[in-house]
Design an enzyme around this catalytic site. Structure first.
Site, PDB file in Angstrom:
ATOM      1  CE  LYS A 197      -3.704   0.267   2.349  1.00 22.42           C
ATOM      2  NZ  LYS A 197      -4.826   0.597   3.691  1.00 22.42           N
ATOM      3  CB  VAL A 198       1.984   3.624  -2.685  1.00 22.60           C
ATOM      4  CG1 VAL A 198       3.206   5.087  -3.106  1.00 22.60           C
ATOM      5  CG2 VAL A 198       2.978   1.792  -2.296  1.00 22.60           C
TER       6      VAL A 198
END
Length: 392
Positions: free
Chosen positions: A157-158
């Site tokens: 997750k970014v």
């Protein structure tokens, strides 16, 4: 039985013939669970949810891990072992715990990944929220976590911040699966989708097998209504005319869904474009929109509002446990996502007429979201550090 911190495991035979959660799959929507905890995996509960409810994935974030690690005894033994290692600080200990959970959950979901030909079966692990505004550091940490987890069906997750989007593009170009999180604005979503296409093009140019790379764009929903409703309440209180009051009142509880529906229209346009077709011909997967923050915050609205109103093909809804149980119990699935598109556009126009800037709202929510995750990470590391010191 319903619990707010554990997903119930009511036997299938005791439920209605058609489980509303399973019906979502018939509309082309994948159900993911916004929750992780070691006992969910070790007890066999995750496997039961896959079997009974058609669950197809898991998302996690610092707040979820903080509650899991600090609020349960699931990690007592593992913490005791890890605190003996002099090479690990609190962040290092947390990562070891989290990576183990992500790996185990990914292994349970691997059959889903295989059966859906890599479309589903993913588990998400977030880069440190402290890096939300640091592009190169985000890339480095995502690479490191991707390698440490070592599962094809993981997603890193970014955040969809100005600095996070170029990091995301680079990671896709390297064939790393990414869940882009904290999206609120339609224009930012379009930037993310464009970055995905550009990253996939580069990956293909390097000889990568584009069918193996996957991504979702996590578009947050209920938080928009929470903030917009409070701003509209101020307008109602301060409006000089009954007409202005009526307009503001009519918009309460409508903006988040309208905003999401219009983002989905952008998804359809981008991934049916001439530019996308060469990647599609090579088996490239579209970057699905994922509805996040779908637990209802206001008691004035249905507890399954953000599930029922956003059902459509090529989407994911990651659902928190209480809402997951509620939808299984009394959800009414229908093909709702493309209903009232003109009305959604009118809602956004009316919002501007009410002197509420959706740009200001989404900018504020993005900044607050980064801070909330960083605060949760602070609490998480404090809890780990406290446990570690107690073991010495």
């Amino acid at each position: 039985m319903k619990l707010s911190t554990e997903v119930s495991s009511t036997p299938q035979a005791a439920r209605n013939t058609e489980n509303p959660l399973r019906v979502l799959n018939q509309f082309g929507q994948s159900v993911w669970l916004d929750y992780i905890r070691r006992s969910l995996i070790s007890s066999g509960e995750l496997a039961r949810l896959i079997e009974d409810d058609g669950l197809r994935g898991i998302t996690s974030n610092p707040a979820i891990f903080e509650k899991a690690i600090a609020g349960s005894t699931d990690y007592t033994q593992a913490l005791a072992e890890l605190t003996k290692r002099s090479d690990l600080d609190a962040k290092g200990i947390f990562e070891q715990l989290a990576i183990c959970d992500i790996q185990d959950a990914a292994d349970v979901l691997r059959p889903v990944y295989d059966q859906t030909k890599r479309r589903d079966g993913y588990v998400s692990l977030e880069v440190s929220p402290y890096l939300a505004h640091k592009t190169s550091e985000t890339i480095d940490e995502a690479r490191r976590l991707w390698k440490a987890v070592g599962r094809e069906n993981a997603m890193i997750k970014v955040p969809g911040t100005r600095e996070g989007i170029p990091a995301f593009r680079q990671l896709i170009a390297e064939g790393i699966n990414v869940n882009v999180t904290l999206l609120f604005a339609q224009d930012v979503y379009e930037q993310v989708a464009e970055a995905y296409v550009a990253g996939a093009e580069e990956f293909a140019k390097r000889g990568g097998e584009v069918s193996r790379v996957a991504s979702v764009a996590s578009f947050f929903v209920s938080r928009i209504d929470t903030l917009v409703d409070s701003l509209l309440a101020e307008r109602i209180k301060n409006s000089r005319t009954p007409a202005d009051q009526a307009l503001a009142r009519s918009l309460q509880g409508k903006v988040a869904i309208a905003n999401a529906k219009l983002a989905y229209q952008s998804y359809k346009r981008i991934f049916s474009s001439a530019r996308w077709q060469p990647l599609a011909a090579k088996g490239g997967q579209t970057q699905r929109v994922l509805w996040a923050s779908t637990g209802t915050k206001s008691p004035a609205y249905s507890d399954v509002l953000y599930i029922e109103e956003l059902i459509g093909p090529d989407t994911v809804n990651t659902i928190p446990p209480a809402t997951y149980d509620a939808f299984r119990d009394h959800g009414h699935p229908r093909a709702s996502l493309e209903e009232g598109i003109d009305q959604a556009r009118q809602t956004m126009a009316d919002l501007a007429r009410s002197d509420v800037s959706i740009q200001d709202v989404t900018d504020r929510l993005t900044n607050e979201g980064v801070k909330l995750f960083a605060d949760a990470f602070d609490k998480l590391l404090e809890a780990v550090d406290k446990r570690a010191k107690a073991n010495h």
